[in-house]
Structures are given as structure tokens and as C-alpha cells.
Design an enzyme around this catalytic site. Structure first.
Site, PDB file in Angstrom:
ATOM      1  N   LYS A 104      36.518 -36.208  11.537  1.00 60.76           N
ATOM      2  CA  LYS A 104      35.524 -36.701  10.580  1.00 60.76           C
ATOM      3  C   LYS A 104      36.184 -37.529   9.479  1.00 60.76           C
ATOM      4  O   LYS A 104      35.674 -38.583   9.096  1.00 60.76           O
ATOM      5  CB  LYS A 104      34.752 -35.525   9.990  1.00 60.76           C
ATOM      6  CG  LYS A 104      33.857 -34.824  11.006  1.00 60.76           C
ATOM      7  CD  LYS A 104      33.331 -33.482  10.515  1.00 60.76           C
ATOM      8  CE  LYS A 104      32.518 -32.786  11.591  1.00 60.76           C
ATOM      9  NZ  LYS A 104      32.075 -31.424  11.203  1.00 60.76           N
ATOM     10  N   GLN A 146      32.431 -27.022   6.738  1.00 63.69           N
ATOM     11  CA  GLN A 146      32.743 -26.866   8.154  1.00 63.69           C
ATOM     12  C   GLN A 146      32.502 -25.425   8.606  1.00 63.69           C
ATOM     13  O   GLN A 146      33.003 -24.474   8.003  1.00 63.69           O
ATOM     14  CB  GLN A 146      34.205 -27.262   8.425  1.00 63.69           C
ATOM     15  CG  GLN A 146      34.602 -27.202   9.881  1.00 63.69           C
ATOM     16  CD  GLN A 146      33.855 -28.213  10.731  1.00 63.69           C
ATOM     17  OE1 GLN A 146      33.677 -29.369  10.335  1.00 63.69           O
ATOM     18  NE2 GLN A 146      33.421 -27.797  11.903  1.00 63.69           N
ATOM     19  N   ASP A 201      24.758 -32.777   6.699  1.00 66.16           N
ATOM     20  CA  ASP A 201      24.626 -32.073   7.977  1.00 66.16           C
ATOM     21  C   ASP A 201      23.164 -31.798   8.311  1.00 66.16           C
ATOM     22  O   ASP A 201      22.831 -31.480   9.454  1.00 66.16           O
ATOM     23  CB  ASP A 201      25.386 -30.738   7.933  1.00 66.16           C
ATOM     24  CG  ASP A 201      26.724 -30.801   8.640  1.00 66.16           C
ATOM     25  OD1 ASP A 201      26.892 -31.692   9.510  1.00 66.16           O
ATOM     26  OD2 ASP A 201      27.596 -29.957   8.349  1.00 66.16           O
TER      27      ASP A 201
END
Length: 302
Positions: free
Chosen positions: A53, A97, A120
């Protein structure tokens, strides 16, 4: 012969667009969109995902802020870190994460992220907007799946779609996206009775069960489209480690189109994350409130 849907090529196209639009954002605002990524602990897979990422962020010109916290970090300390990022005007997107260490409640942590920075798309506010068709930020993997489908489907109206997997991260949101496209959607899971017969009527099969080789060729009708989200590490008969999906791709030659594993959904997830980050930055710099996001329709490919 089934068409192989090249997720990497499509993701590269999205990233090229994001890079161009990031340059325009910088010229207009004098700063780069910024993505903060929080990693707690030392899970090897999580380190790999975060690295990918951050690398992709650099590629498109998005500033990245990495917060690597030790595994013994308390939940309160993690929430304080999120609070600081929430109020920092130079940060446009926040990603925590997963998975988190067992002593930390992931639901509490994800709820703490400001919805307008929740790139997200996991915050209940964004989930609610998705469920009403007036979304904020859409979860990245489901959005990537939809864009892959739009590359091979001209008209979704009335198609039968079967989703295998009921997670909040993939299964449920991708079902909502398909409903918005006027599909008739059936959500199943690993314990669904007579799963093969349910899958056999589907025009679109999306499998995200985390079960290697679950979907066999005999389950899928000729001309169906299979989107395989599974990422499973297995050992072959010669003792070699390999990555496979939830579907047996070699048995799907009669399908209209399939996604490979790897190289299908995975690259699209990262591309959609960076697209979400840019969108969040544009929303913030335009001075719009998080609630204003709901006025925007779900994006379509092209």
C-alpha cells in the site's frame, strides 16, 4: 475458453488516473493527499500488505504516514493515535491494518475513525450509506470486484448473482453493490446447505470464503462469471508453497470470464484504496461535511 480478467492491468489504469488527479490536487491545494496507515504488531502478512500500500501510494504521489505500534499497545493507546489523526487536517485517509492483536476490539477501533477519513469504508456510517445506495466511502475490495465485473458485463439488470461469504468486509458490501446494479442476489456461506446447486444457477459467482478450491467446475454453469477473492497459501504435493483462490480455475474453461489468483482482485483493492484516499482529500478540501458524501452515487467504471 474463459476470459481471464486482468486485475493488474485494470488496477494500473486506475492508478494512472489517480496519479494524474493527485498532481492536479497538488497544483490546486499546494499539498498532497495523505494516507495514514497504522500497523499494530508483527504479523508477517500484514507487513507485506502495508508495504504494498505504501509503495503504491508513492507511485501515485500520495503522501504516506506509517505508524508501526508494538503488539503490546493498549486499545486506549491505539484509539488515542486515531484521535490525533482524525483532527490532523493534513491527513485525509486513515487505515488500520487488520487483523489486530487479540486484546484489541477491532470494531471499537474502526468505529473511532472519522467517517470522512475512513478510506477502507468499514465505519458504520459508510456501511449505512452503502446500504441505502447513498454511499460515502465504499470498501475497497467490493468496489474492485464491481469494477472488474463492469469490464465484462454490459447490463446487470436481472442477472442472478451468488455471493459465497458473509463477512462485513467483503461479502455483505459486495452484495449491496450488486443489488444497486439491479442484480438478484443470494448471499451464502461455507455452511449453506446444498451450496453447489445454489451456485449452479448463478450468472455471477463471487467467492470470498477463505476455502481453497471450494468452487469446482461442476458448480458453475456455462457462461457464468466467477470473481475469486480467496487468497490461500497451500503446499502442493511436492512440498512447494503456492497461492490459490477459492475456485479451481483450471476447471472453469466453460465460464465466460474468471479472475486469476493472484493478479485479479488483489491489485484492484489497493488501487481502490488510493482512489478513496484522493476522493476523501477532495471532499475535505472542498469544505464538505461527511454527511454530504451521501449525495454522491456509487461510482461506475469508465
Amino acid at each position: 475458453m474463459a476470459k481471464i480478467i486482468d486485475g493488474k492491468m485494470m488496477a494500473d489504469g486506475i492508478l494512472d488516473t489517480v496519479r494524474r488527479d493527485v498532481a492536479a490536487f497538488r497544483a490546486r491545494c499546494g499539498i498532497a493527499p495523505a494516507l495514514a496507515v497504522i500497523l499494530v504488531g508483527d504479523d508477517p502478512a500484514s507487513h507485506v500488505y502495508v508495504s504494498r500500500k505504501l509503495k503504491a501510494s508513492k507511485r501515485v504521489g500520495i503522501a504516506s504516514i506509517e505508524r508501526h505500534l508494538p503488539s503490546e499497545t493498549t486499545q486506549d493507546a491505539l484509539l488515542a493515535e486515531i484521535d490525533a489523526l482524525n483532527i490532523d487536517p493534513s491527513v485525509h485517509g486513515i487505515l488500520v491494518q487488520l487483523p489486530l492483536p487479540r486484546h484489541i476490539d477491532a470494531a471499537v477501533v474502526l468505529d473511532r475513525i472519522c467517517p470522512s477519513k475512513d478510506v477502507d469504508g468499514f465505519h458504520p456510517v459508510n456501511v449505512g450509506r452503502l446500504s441505502t445506495g447513498t454511499q460515502g466511502l465504499i470498501p475497497c475490495t467490493p468496489l474492485g470486484c464491481l469494477l472488474l465485473l463492469e469490464s465484462v458485463v454490459q447490463d446487470f439488470c436481472g442477472l442472478k448473482a451468488v455471493v459465497i461469504g458473509k463477512s462485513n468486509i467483503v461479502g455483505k458490501p459486495v452484495a449491496l453493490l450488486l443489488l444497486e446494479r439491479e442484480c438478484t442476489v443470494t448471499v451464502t456461506h461455507i455452511n449453506t446447505r446444498d451450496l453447489p446447486s445454489i451456485v449452479s444457477i448463478a450468472d455471477i459467482v463471487i467467492v470470498a470464503a477463505g476455502s481453497p478450491g471450494l468452487v469446482r467446475g461442476g458448480w458453475v454453469k456455462p457462461g457464468a462469471i466467477v470473481i475469486d477473492i480467496g487468497i490461500n497459501k497451500v503446499v502442493d504435493k511436492d512440498g512447494r508453497s503456492m497461492i490459490v483462490g477459492d475456485a479451481v480455475t483450471s476447471e472453469l474453461e466453460h465460464a465466460a470470464a474468471v479472475t486469476p489468483v493472484p493478479g485479479g482482485v488483489g491489485p484492484m483493492t489497493i488501487a481502490c484504496l488510493l482512489s478513496n484516499t484522493l476522493r476523501a482529500a477532495n471532499m475535505m478540501t472542498a469544505g464538505r461535511s461527511p454527511d454530504a458524501q451521501g449525495a454522491q452515487p456509487i461510482p461506475r467504471a469508465g
